[in-house]
Scaffold this active site. Structure first.
Site, PDB file in Angstrom:
ATOM      1  N   ILE A  17     -93.237  -3.007  39.333  1.00  0.00           N
ATOM      2  CA  ILE A  17     -92.848  -1.683  39.843  1.00  0.00           C
ATOM      3  C   ILE A  17     -94.068  -0.806  40.109  1.00  0.00           C
ATOM      4  O   ILE A  17     -94.009   0.100  40.934  1.00  0.00           O
ATOM      5  CB  ILE A  17     -91.846  -1.008  38.882  1.00  0.00           C
ATOM      6  CG1 ILE A  17     -91.056   0.080  39.614  1.00  0.00           C
ATOM      7  CG2 ILE A  17     -92.542  -0.461  37.649  1.00  0.00           C
ATOM      8  CD1 ILE A  17     -89.856   0.593  38.863  1.00  0.00           C
ATOM      9  N   VAL A  39     -93.065  -1.635  30.708  1.00  0.00           N
ATOM     10  CA  VAL A  39     -93.255  -0.992  31.999  1.00  0.00           C
ATOM     11  C   VAL A  39     -93.972   0.348  31.826  1.00  0.00           C
ATOM     12  O   VAL A  39     -94.781   0.762  32.673  1.00  0.00           O
ATOM     13  CB  VAL A  39     -91.902  -0.888  32.752  1.00  0.00           C
ATOM     14  CG1 VAL A  39     -90.972   0.112  32.137  1.00  0.00           C
ATOM     15  CG2 VAL A  39     -92.124  -0.613  34.216  1.00  0.00           C
ATOM     16  N   ASP A  40     -93.737   1.015  30.723  1.00  0.00           N
ATOM     17  CA  ASP A  40     -94.402   2.295  30.406  1.00  0.00           C
ATOM     18  C   ASP A  40     -95.923   2.085  30.347  1.00  0.00           C
ATOM     19  O   ASP A  40     -96.701   2.822  30.988  1.00  0.00           O
ATOM     20  CB  ASP A  40     -93.869   2.777  29.044  1.00  0.00           C
ATOM     21  CG  ASP A  40     -94.145   4.238  28.758  1.00  0.00           C
ATOM     22  OD1 ASP A  40     -94.719   4.930  29.624  1.00  0.00           O
ATOM     23  OD2 ASP A  40     -93.785   4.687  27.646  1.00  0.00           O
ATOM     24  N   SER A 126     -84.214  -0.127  29.242  1.00  0.00           N
ATOM     25  CA  SER A 126     -83.706  -0.485  27.894  1.00  0.00           C
ATOM     26  C   SER A 126     -83.603  -1.977  27.613  1.00  0.00           C
ATOM     27  O   SER A 126     -83.267  -2.346  26.494  1.00  0.00           O
ATOM     28  CB  SER A 126     -82.313   0.143  27.602  1.00  0.00           C
ATOM     29  OG  SER A 126     -82.439   1.481  27.197  1.00  0.00           O
ATOM     30  N   GLY A 128     -85.919  -4.306  27.548  1.00  0.00           N
ATOM     31  CA  GLY A 128     -87.094  -4.943  26.961  1.00  0.00           C
ATOM     32  C   GLY A 128     -87.160  -4.623  25.480  1.00  0.00           C
ATOM     33  O   GLY A 128     -86.349  -5.112  24.686  1.00  0.00           O
ATOM     34  N   ALA A 129     -88.095  -3.754  25.119  1.00  0.00           N
ATOM     35  CA  ALA A 129     -88.295  -3.387  23.710  1.00  0.00           C
ATOM     36  C   ALA A 129     -87.020  -2.804  23.090  1.00  0.00           C
ATOM     37  O   ALA A 129     -86.796  -2.942  21.880  1.00  0.00           O
ATOM     38  CB  ALA A 129     -89.434  -2.376  23.601  1.00  0.00           C
TER      39      ALA A 129
HETATM   40  N1  AR6 Z   1     -92.529  -3.850  36.589  1.00  0.00           N
HETATM   41  C1  AR6 Z   1     -91.178  -3.958  36.477  1.00  0.00           C
HETATM   42  N2  AR6 Z   1     -90.543  -4.215  35.317  1.00  0.00           N
HETATM   43  C2  AR6 Z   1     -91.315  -4.382  34.224  1.00  0.00           C
HETATM   44  C3  AR6 Z   1     -92.723  -4.284  34.250  1.00  0.00           C
HETATM   45  C4  AR6 Z   1     -93.337  -4.002  35.501  1.00  0.00           C
HETATM   46  N3  AR6 Z   1     -94.648  -3.886  35.624  1.00  0.00           N
HETATM   47  N4  AR6 Z   1     -93.193  -4.504  32.983  1.00  0.00           N
HETATM   48  C5  AR6 Z   1     -92.123  -4.745  32.207  1.00  0.00           C
HETATM   49  N5  AR6 Z   1     -90.984  -4.681  32.944  1.00  0.00           N
HETATM   50  P1  AR6 Z   1     -89.469  -2.150  28.465  1.00  0.00           P
HETATM   51  P2  AR6 Z   1     -87.341  -0.464  27.299  1.00  0.00           P
HETATM   52  C6  AR6 Z   1     -89.592  -4.878  32.524  1.00  0.00           C
HETATM   53  O1  AR6 Z   1     -89.743  -2.761  27.147  1.00  0.00           O
HETATM   54  O2  AR6 Z   1     -86.578  -1.666  26.864  1.00  0.00           O
HETATM   55  C7  AR6 Z   1     -92.085   1.032  25.805  1.00  0.00           C
HETATM   56  O3  AR6 Z   1     -93.018   0.754  24.814  1.00  0.00           O
HETATM   57  C8  AR6 Z   1     -89.333  -5.644  31.265  1.00  0.00           C
HETATM   58  O4  AR6 Z   1     -89.451  -7.042  31.504  1.00  0.00           O
HETATM   59  O5  AR6 Z   1     -90.617  -1.753  29.324  1.00  0.00           O
HETATM   60  O6  AR6 Z   1     -86.595   0.658  27.956  1.00  0.00           O
HETATM   61  C9  AR6 Z   1     -91.700   2.507  25.881  1.00  0.00           C
HETATM   62  O7  AR6 Z   1     -92.771   3.347  25.538  1.00  0.00           O
HETATM   63  C10 AR6 Z   1     -87.902  -5.248  30.972  1.00  0.00           C
HETATM   64  O8  AR6 Z   1     -87.004  -6.042  31.754  1.00  0.00           O
HETATM   65  O9  AR6 Z   1     -88.556  -0.809  28.325  1.00  0.00           O
HETATM   66  C11 AR6 Z   1     -90.578   2.595  24.899  1.00  0.00           C
HETATM   67  O10 AR6 Z   1     -91.040   2.766  23.587  1.00  0.00           O
HETATM   68  C12 AR6 Z   1     -87.829  -3.815  31.475  1.00  0.00           C
HETATM   69  O11 AR6 Z   1     -89.025  -3.619  32.250  1.00  0.00           O
HETATM   70  C13 AR6 Z   1     -89.888   1.261  25.027  1.00  0.00           C
HETATM   71  O12 AR6 Z   1     -90.877   0.350  25.493  1.00  0.00           O
HETATM   72  C14 AR6 Z   1     -87.771  -2.765  30.387  1.00  0.00           C
HETATM   73  O13 AR6 Z   1     -88.560  -3.163  29.281  1.00  0.00           O
HETATM   74  C15 AR6 Z   1     -88.774   1.302  26.041  1.00  0.00           C
HETATM   75  O14 AR6 Z   1     -88.093   0.069  26.014  1.00  0.00           O
END
Ligand code: AR6
Length: 181
Positions: A17, A39-40, A126, A128-129
């Protein structure tokens, strides 16, 4: 995968993204708006420190961002001009989980529309983590976005999925929705 809903092109793609050439990208943030992994972390790493400086101002003003809500900053070094930071629920199998997840998408679209953005990319919030199962989260995400296109019409919504499995789930759901149009 591309589908047309009302006047909006809704697409799903497998990718990163942070490199999307859209007006705004949505970040799956935490309620402290403090940055993190997933992603953050990727958005802050590529976007640079200007994004966190804007979040510092928002934190000073309102403390943080509760689950389901969203705030907007500039995009720093990203191709996208804006980042909308929304906070998904930490999955717990509660009835409030889908409501809060849907609110993330609706409130992000409301902010985007209010700022005049025409194209917006979403990650899978939501799942991922925060451990929301993708099979349960994807239909909530798609339904919330399609419902919000009536009050908040945009030219394009792009779902950017980070794994082939996630992309397959979104593609199937969007294709099924498209047949109902
Ligand atoms: N592009 C698109 N999607 C991605 C990317 C990217 N570059 N990187 C990861 N994803 P998560 P959450 C996907 O954990 O579950 C953070 O530490 C990933 O594979 O990013 O909402 C925040 O600070 C997954 O499918 O977000 C919060 O503490 C999706 O993005 C916490 O994680 C979401 O995974 C939020 O957790």
């Amino acid at each position: 995968m591309k589908a047309k809903f009302r006047d909006t092109l809704v697409t799903a793609l497998l990718g990163d993204i942070t490199v999307q050439d859209v007006d705004g990208i949505v970040n799956a943030a935490n309620s402290r708006l403090a940055g993190g992994g997933g992603v953050d972390g990727a958005i802050h790493a590529r976007g640079g420190p200007a994004i966190m400086r804007e979040l510092d101002v928002i934190r000073a003003r309102q403390g943080g961002c509760p689950a389901g809500q969203a705030v907007i900053t500039g995009g720093g070094n990203l191709a996208a001009r804006y980042v909308i930071h929304t906070v998904g629920p930490v999955y717990g199998g509660r009835p409030s989980d889908p409501e809060l997840l849907a609110a993330c998408y609706t409130n992000s679209l409301r902010l985007a529309h209010g700022r005049g953005l025409r194209t917006l990319a979403f990650p899978s919030i939501s799942t991922g983590a925060y451990r929301y199962p993708i099979e349960a989260a994807a239909p909530v995400a798609i339904a919330a976005v399609l419902a919000a296109l009536a009050p908040y019409p945009l030219a394009e919504i792009r779902f950017v999925l980070h794994s082939a499995g996630d992309y397959g789930i979104y593609s199937r759901l969007l294709a099924a929705e498209g047949r109902l149009q």
